[in-house]
Write a protein that holds these residues in place. Structure first.
Motif, mmCIF file in Angstrom:
data_model
loop_
_atom_site.group_PDB
_atom_site.id
_atom_site.type_symbol
_atom_site.label_atom_id
_atom_site.label_comp_id
_atom_site.label_asym_id
_atom_site.label_seq_id
_atom_site.Cartn_x
_atom_site.Cartn_y
_atom_site.Cartn_z
ATOM 1 N N UNK A 149 -19.081 10.578 -0.672
ATOM 2 C CA UNK A 149 -18.637 11.470 -1.578
ATOM 3 C C UNK A 149 -17.106 11.837 -0.960
ATOM 4 N N UNK A 150 -16.417 11.887 -2.227
ATOM 5 C CA UNK A 150 -14.740 12.376 -2.036
ATOM 6 C C UNK A 150 -14.976 13.780 -1.759
ATOM 7 N N UNK A 151 -13.818 14.577 -1.016
ATOM 8 C CA UNK A 151 -13.763 15.813 -0.872
ATOM 9 C C UNK A 151 -13.657 16.631 -2.498
ATOM 10 N N UNK A 152 -13.119 15.752 -3.313
ATOM 11 C CA UNK A 152 -13.010 16.484 -4.566
ATOM 12 C C UNK A 152 -14.204 16.451 -5.206
ATOM 13 N N UNK A 153 -15.325 15.900 -4.798
ATOM 14 C CA UNK A 153 -16.618 16.159 -5.376
ATOM 15 C C UNK A 153 -17.455 17.259 -4.873
ATOM 16 N N UNK A 154 -16.979 18.087 -3.817
ATOM 17 C CA UNK A 154 -17.861 18.880 -3.084
ATOM 18 C C UNK A 154 -17.698 20.442 -3.959
ATOM 19 N N UNK A 155 -16.685 20.731 -4.510
ATOM 20 C CA UNK A 155 -16.756 22.089 -5.573
ATOM 21 C C UNK A 155 -17.611 21.800 -6.790
ATOM 22 N N UNK A 156 -17.746 20.504 -7.270
ATOM 23 C CA UNK A 156 -18.994 20.344 -8.274
ATOM 24 C C UNK A 156 -20.207 20.513 -7.663
ATOM 25 N N UNK A 157 -20.597 19.899 -6.512
ATOM 26 C CA UNK A 157 -21.885 20.191 -6.203
ATOM 27 C C UNK A 157 -22.147 21.362 -5.489
ATOM 28 N N UNK A 158 -21.110 22.198 -5.310
ATOM 29 C CA UNK A 158 -21.289 23.473 -4.927
ATOM 30 C C UNK A 158 -21.903 24.427 -6.103
ATOM 31 N N UNK A 159 -21.106 23.994 -6.900
ATOM 32 C CA UNK A 159 -21.605 24.581 -8.546
ATOM 33 C C UNK A 159 -23.016 24.472 -9.048
ATOM 34 N N UNK A 160 -23.214 23.094 -8.799
ATOM 35 C CA UNK A 160 -24.546 22.712 -9.063
ATOM 36 C C UNK A 160 -25.745 23.211 -8.060
ATOM 37 N N UNK A 161 -25.422 23.405 -6.841
ATOM 38 C CA UNK A 161 -26.353 24.105 -5.997
ATOM 39 C C UNK A 161 -26.518 25.653 -6.282
ATOM 40 N N UNK A 162 -25.504 26.100 -6.683
ATOM 41 C CA UNK A 162 -25.534 27.655 -7.254
ATOM 42 C C UNK A 162 -26.484 27.585 -8.518
ATOM 43 N N UNK A 163 -26.378 26.476 -9.479
ATOM 44 C CA UNK A 163 -27.266 26.553 -10.508
ATOM 45 C C UNK A 163 -28.753 26.207 -10.448
ATOM 46 N N UNK A 164 -28.915 25.374 -9.484
ATOM 47 C CA UNK A 164 -30.430 24.877 -8.879
ATOM 48 C C UNK A 164 -31.116 26.211 -8.297
ATOM 49 N N UNK A 165 -30.179 27.016 -7.549
ATOM 50 C CA UNK A 165 -30.826 28.400 -7.140
ATOM 51 C C UNK A 165 -31.283 29.428 -8.210
ATOM 52 N N UNK A 166 -30.878 29.080 -9.514
ATOM 53 C CA UNK A 166 -31.415 29.748 -10.626
ATOM 54 C C UNK A 166 -32.640 29.507 -11.032
#
Length: 245
Positions: A149-166
């Motif tokens: 993964x490129x570093x530009x992808x990390x913020x997207x996956x951070x948002x996905x992780x927050x959504x998965x926790x819901x």
């Protein structure tokens, strides 16, 4: 005041230094290109070798001739075999393991995704019913020909992780897909490694292994025609599918 000879000497020295700097820059670019070529070649050989050995597919990337593997494994014996195979590839110097060993959910407890429904043109339509399935993953990027993964992808996956926790009780599948370029074996190996890379990142953000699985489908589920680069680019993608709510 400088004489003509001194002035010409200074001009010559400056031009010589400039020429040297240009030569060094070109040499550096050539070395970087050669290194990237070596890294891509070794990564492809490693993924192919692991697939041919029917071993669990992990994320493999190289820094020069030094290999790095990461992912999720449930058997330490598999890790030993993976290290042996990757380390035995011609040209590999060392192999560093960042693999996580974790107990796997029982296969009987995992819902299986429904067979894909394809249009008459052989195209696949991903489900978009659940809010998790509607999360946009189209901007995820990987280093070319690698499952990194490129570093530009990390913020997207951070948002996905927050959504998965819901939705902590929802089981999801992270799937990776590609175009029809290359062999079926290589396509499957690369997409499985990409799906595992996404899964691995989400685990570092606190997502439970029992909530998520990774699957690489190769080129078997195109959403666009592979006849041109626009369609092939659309087919190189990551998707999320809800298996159980």
């Amino acid at each position: 005041m400088l004489s003509n000879n001194d002035y010409e000497r200074q001009i010559y020295m400056r031009l010589s230094i400039l020429a040297l700097l240009i030569a060094l820059s070109l040499t550096g670019l050539a070395l970087l290109w050669k290194q990237a070529s070596i890294e891509n070649d070794l990564a492809q050989k490693a993924r192919t070798a692991l697939a041919e050995a029917n071993l669990p597919l992990v994320n493999v990337y190289f820094e020069g001739r030094d290999g790095n593997i990461s992912g999720i494994l449930t058997q330490e014996t598999s890790l030993e075999a993976i290290l042996t195979i990757v380390g035995g590839i011609d040209g590999v110097r060392t192999v560093n393991s960042q693999v996580t060993l974790a107990p796997a959910p029982k296969a009987s407890d995992l819902p299986q995704p429904k067979p894909p429904e394809l249009t008459q043109e052989g195209l696949y339509t991903p489900p978009k019913h659940h809010p998790l399935e509607q999360f946009d993953l189209s901007k995820l990027e990987f280093i070319p020909t690698q499952a990194v993964l490129t570093e530009q992808s990390y913020p997207i996956l951070d948002q996905l992780a927050d959504l998965l926790k819901e939705y902590p009780k929802t089981l999801v599948e992270i799937s990776a897909h590609t175009d029809n370029q290359g062999t079926a074996l290589g396509q499957t190996a690369l997409t499985q490694a990409k799906a595992e890379a996404v899964l691995q990142y989400l685990l570092t953000k606190g997502i439970d292994l029992n909530q998520i699985k990774a699957q690489g489908y190769g080129a078997t589920r195109p959403i666009a025609s592979n006849a041109d680069e626009t369609g092939r680019a659309r087919n190189r993608r990551i998707e999320l599918t809800v298996l159980k709510e």
